[in-house]
Design an enzyme around this catalytic site. Structure first.
Site, mmCIF file in Angstrom:
data_model
loop_
_atom_site.group_PDB
_atom_site.id
_atom_site.type_symbol
_atom_site.label_atom_id
_atom_site.label_comp_id
_atom_site.label_asym_id
_atom_site.label_seq_id
_atom_site.Cartn_x
_atom_site.Cartn_y
_atom_site.Cartn_z
ATOM 1 C CG ASP A 133 3.519 1.401 9.177
ATOM 2 O OD1 ASP A 133 3.657 1.977 9.994
ATOM 3 O OD2 ASP A 133 3.874 1.702 8.372
ATOM 4 C CB CYS B 276 -5.111 9.256 11.917
ATOM 5 S SG CYS B 276 -3.553 9.241 12.304
ATOM 6 N NE ARG C 192 -2.161 11.198 8.366
ATOM 7 C CZ ARG C 192 -2.528 12.843 8.400
ATOM 8 N NH1 ARG C 192 -2.559 13.691 8.639
ATOM 9 N NH2 ARG C 192 -0.538 13.530 8.460
ATOM 10 N NE ARG D 287 -6.821 3.627 5.861
ATOM 11 C CZ ARG D 287 -6.353 3.661 6.755
ATOM 12 N NH1 ARG D 287 -6.097 3.398 7.921
ATOM 13 N NH2 ARG D 287 -4.253 4.266 5.978
ATOM 14 N NE ARG E 275 0.181 10.188 10.143
ATOM 15 C CZ ARG E 275 -0.242 8.477 9.923
ATOM 16 N NH1 ARG E 275 -1.560 7.881 9.918
ATOM 17 N NH2 ARG E 275 0.504 8.230 8.867
ATOM 18 C CB ILE F 187 7.581 6.770 14.282
ATOM 19 C CG1 ILE F 187 8.940 5.971 14.843
ATOM 20 C CG2 ILE F 187 7.496 7.498 13.068
ATOM 21 C CD1 ILE F 187 10.672 6.686 14.089
ATOM 22 C CE LYS G 38 -1.885 1.314 4.309
ATOM 23 N NZ LYS G 38 -1.408 3.147 3.892
ATOM 24 C CG ASN G 39 2.319 2.777 3.274
ATOM 25 O OD1 ASN G 39 1.563 2.552 3.643
ATOM 26 N ND2 ASN G 39 3.224 2.959 4.735
HETATM 27 C C1 UD1 Z 1 3.928 6.542 6.101
HETATM 28 C C2 UD1 Z 1 3.364 5.757 5.838
HETATM 29 C C3 UD1 Z 1 2.858 5.164 7.762
HETATM 30 C C4 UD1 Z 1 3.941 4.793 8.684
HETATM 31 C C5 UD1 Z 1 5.040 5.820 8.070
HETATM 32 C C6 UD1 Z 1 6.583 6.196 9.654
HETATM 33 C C7 UD1 Z 1 2.764 5.614 3.504
HETATM 34 C C8 UD1 Z 1 0.963 6.129 3.499
HETATM 35 N N1 UD1 Z 1 2.181 5.756 5.333
HETATM 36 O O1 UD1 Z 1 3.384 8.038 7.143
HETATM 37 O O2 UD1 Z 1 2.227 4.073 7.514
HETATM 38 O O3 UD1 Z 1 3.981 5.244 9.680
HETATM 39 O O4 UD1 Z 1 5.610 6.481 7.198
HETATM 40 O O5 UD1 Z 1 7.135 4.582 9.210
HETATM 41 O O6 UD1 Z 1 3.307 5.606 3.446
HETATM 42 N N2 UD1 Z 1 5.437 15.040 10.508
HETATM 43 C C9 UD1 Z 1 5.447 16.113 11.335
HETATM 44 N N3 UD1 Z 1 5.306 17.084 10.274
HETATM 45 C C10 UD1 Z 1 5.305 17.011 9.086
HETATM 46 C C11 UD1 Z 1 5.250 15.654 8.410
HETATM 47 C C12 UD1 Z 1 5.129 14.517 9.732
HETATM 48 O O7 UD1 Z 1 5.869 16.641 12.307
HETATM 49 O O8 UD1 Z 1 5.512 17.503 8.005
HETATM 50 C C13 UD1 Z 1 5.701 13.450 11.860
HETATM 51 C C14 UD1 Z 1 4.654 12.827 11.911
HETATM 52 O O9 UD1 Z 1 3.351 13.201 12.947
HETATM 53 C C15 UD1 Z 1 4.777 11.770 12.950
HETATM 54 C C16 UD1 Z 1 6.249 12.085 12.299
HETATM 55 O O10 UD1 Z 1 6.619 13.174 11.368
HETATM 56 O O11 UD1 Z 1 5.056 11.774 14.272
HETATM 57 C C17 UD1 Z 1 6.444 10.859 11.073
HETATM 58 O O12 UD1 Z 1 5.856 11.042 10.364
HETATM 59 P P1 UD1 Z 1 6.154 10.533 8.162
HETATM 60 O O13 UD1 Z 1 7.520 10.112 8.588
HETATM 61 O O14 UD1 Z 1 5.557 11.681 7.696
HETATM 62 O O15 UD1 Z 1 4.988 9.491 8.186
HETATM 63 P P2 UD1 Z 1 3.774 9.809 6.823
HETATM 64 O O16 UD1 Z 1 4.374 9.369 5.393
HETATM 65 O O17 UD1 Z 1 1.954 9.829 7.032
#
Ligand code: UD1
Length: 416
Positions: A303, A116, A92, A395, A121, A325, A22-23
């Site tokens: 994950d 979420c 998201r 999902r 996030r 994370i 998925k990711n």
């Molecule tokens: C992706 C994955 C998710 C996985 C996560 C971490 C997809 C669709 N989803 O989510 O399954 O759990 O990576 O491996 O690929 N953050 C900020 N500001 C930002 C962006 C992120 O503070 O602008 C924080 C988030 O709140 C979180 C952390 O950084 O605490 C990691 O987020 P991120 O790596 O961006 O995860 P996703 O891309 O949302």
């Protein structure tokens, strides 16, 4: 509403094949926004998040044709630049349309995805990076409005190696003017999958998979045909199932390189397994407790934290699990406690005292990976476990019930 009914204690024997991730699929699908023409993706999993992406891409004016695990997307020259709340809120990762629409169209209006269950996030890192590339960004009435006739390549340093942020900027930078360096970039295998696709589309990218990615902007891209990488998280989930139940389970069709930290941990907890190039055979094991902390890739993936916790409920002694994370990713703990687990939470740490027999009970899934953790616990609990709100599982786990049934699990999907 559907729910799962699991009668615990059946040994799992046989083979489970892993499909596309998925990711990995989501950013590949959103990258089709970067150029017109017919794009083909293979090994696309059949999941609710993929259907949400289809609806959003169709709303933006792209067309979608599916045949088995192959999806053909046609991107016309003119598209809509508005990603509305009613579609974005469902997933998201929809925010991944922002970078490509802005880079190609010079304007994008995308609903804020919101928080979420696992944490707030935010998307501040995505937006700061786009601003640094010259975008004018305004947040009004729940929407991000981004404008920039032509993004400019620049040096971007992420305070945290955000996966989605790295993907958004990687896609946007392919059409920017000049060179972009993304520093402290996420190193997940899904980033490499995306970079490979963009390179096949004509982008100039080096360093994907390392913490510095360099992108030389080009004036245009062309569509290509690309394959979605196998799902390492789904593979890890079934590996846990094999380790926890008595039997011999083979999980095949994934890349063990993508799961190094998890497999190292598996050795430490004394799970018995044989590794091949693209498969693993797990035999019934007496699981030992070992502390674990989640980290950005190549560390232990967040994950798989919930699934690891289900496994540690079987290990005699105490295990400390630290979640580094997401701020609120222990929602599965209170449900595991309903099954008899003994877990204390202190800030970002969960202390599991394992080794006692879990007992079936009705539980509620709270998010995607928490649902997987409850399935694992249900497979070993004494008696019957019923899991509700399983739309979370739909999902991210294609054919989970059928796959587990095929290796001997007593699991069924029922309607209320
Ligand atoms: C992706 C994955 C998710 C996985 C996560 C971490 C997809 C669709 N989803 O989510 O399954 O759990 O990576 O491996 O690929 N953050 C900020 N500001 C930002 C962006 C992120 O503070 O602008 C924080 C988030 O709140 C979180 C952390 O950084 O605490 C990691 O987020 P991120 O790596 O961006 O995860 P996703 O891309 O949302």
């Amino acid at each position: 509403m559907d729910y799962l009914k699991i009668k615990g204690g059946a040994p799992l024997n046989g083979t489970i094949k892993i499909g596309g991730a998925k990711n990995a699929a989501l950013p590949l699908l959103f990258s089709t926004l970067l150029c017109e023409g017919e794009h083909t993706l293979t090994n696309v999993p059949q999941l609710e998040d993929i259907r949400s992406t289809q609806k959003l891409l169709e709303e933006l004016g792209l067309s979608w044709e599916k045949s088995g695990d192959k999806v053909t997307i046609t991107r016309p020259q003119k598209i809509n630049t508005l990603a509305p709340y009613n579609l974005v809120r469902k997933m998201r990762a929809s925010i991944l349309c922002l970078g490509p629409i802005l880079a190609r169209e010079g304007y994008a209006k995308v609903s804020l995805p919101g928080g979420c269950a696992i944490g707030s996030r935010p998307i501040d890192l995505h937006l700061e990076a786009l601003k640094k590339m010259g975008a004018e960004i305004e947040i009004t009435a729940g929407y991000v409005i981004a404008k920039c006739a032509k993004l400019k390549g620049t040096d971007i340093y992420f305070d945290f190696p955000t996966v989605g942020g790295t993907e958004n900027i990687l896609m946007a930078a392919t059409l920017a003017e000049g060179t972009t360096h993304i520093q402290n970039a996420a190193r997940e295998p899904e980033i490499v999958n995306l970079a490979d696709q963009l390179i096949a589309m004509g982008a100039q990218i080096s360093g994907a998979g390392s913490s510095t990615i360099t992108i030389e902007g080009v004036t245009s891209l062309k569509p290509c045909s690309h394959k979605v990488r196998p799902d390492r998280i789904v593979a890890g989930t079934y590996i846990c199932a094999g380790a926890m139940t008595q039997g011999t389970l083979r999980v095949e069709g994934f890349n063990p390189e993508d799961l190094k930290a998890f497999l190292e941990k598996l050795k430490k907890v004394e799970v018995q397994f044989d590794l091949e190039d693209h498969a693993i055979t797990v035999t019934s094991s007496t699981i030992q407790s070992t502390d674990m902390q989640t980290q950005p890739h190549p560390g232990f993936p967040t994950d798989l934290q919930a699934q690891y916790m289900a496994m540690m409920c079987l290990a005699p002694g105490r295990t400390q699990i630290s979640e580094n994370i997401f701020e609120n990713r222990f929602m599965h703990v209170q449900e595991l406690e309903r099954l008899g687990a003994n877990i204390k939470i202190e800030a970002n740490k969960a202390l599991v005292t394992g080794g006692t027999q879990l007992t079936g009970a009705p539980v509620m899934a709270t998010d995607l990976r928490a649902s997987a953790c409850l399935v694992l616990a249900g497979l070993v609990a004494h008696g019957t476990t019923e899991i509700r709100r399983i739309y979370h599982l739909d999902r991210g786990y294609a054919g989970l019930v059928e796959k587990l049934q095929s290796v001997g699990a007593q699991i069924e999907r029922l309607s209320e």
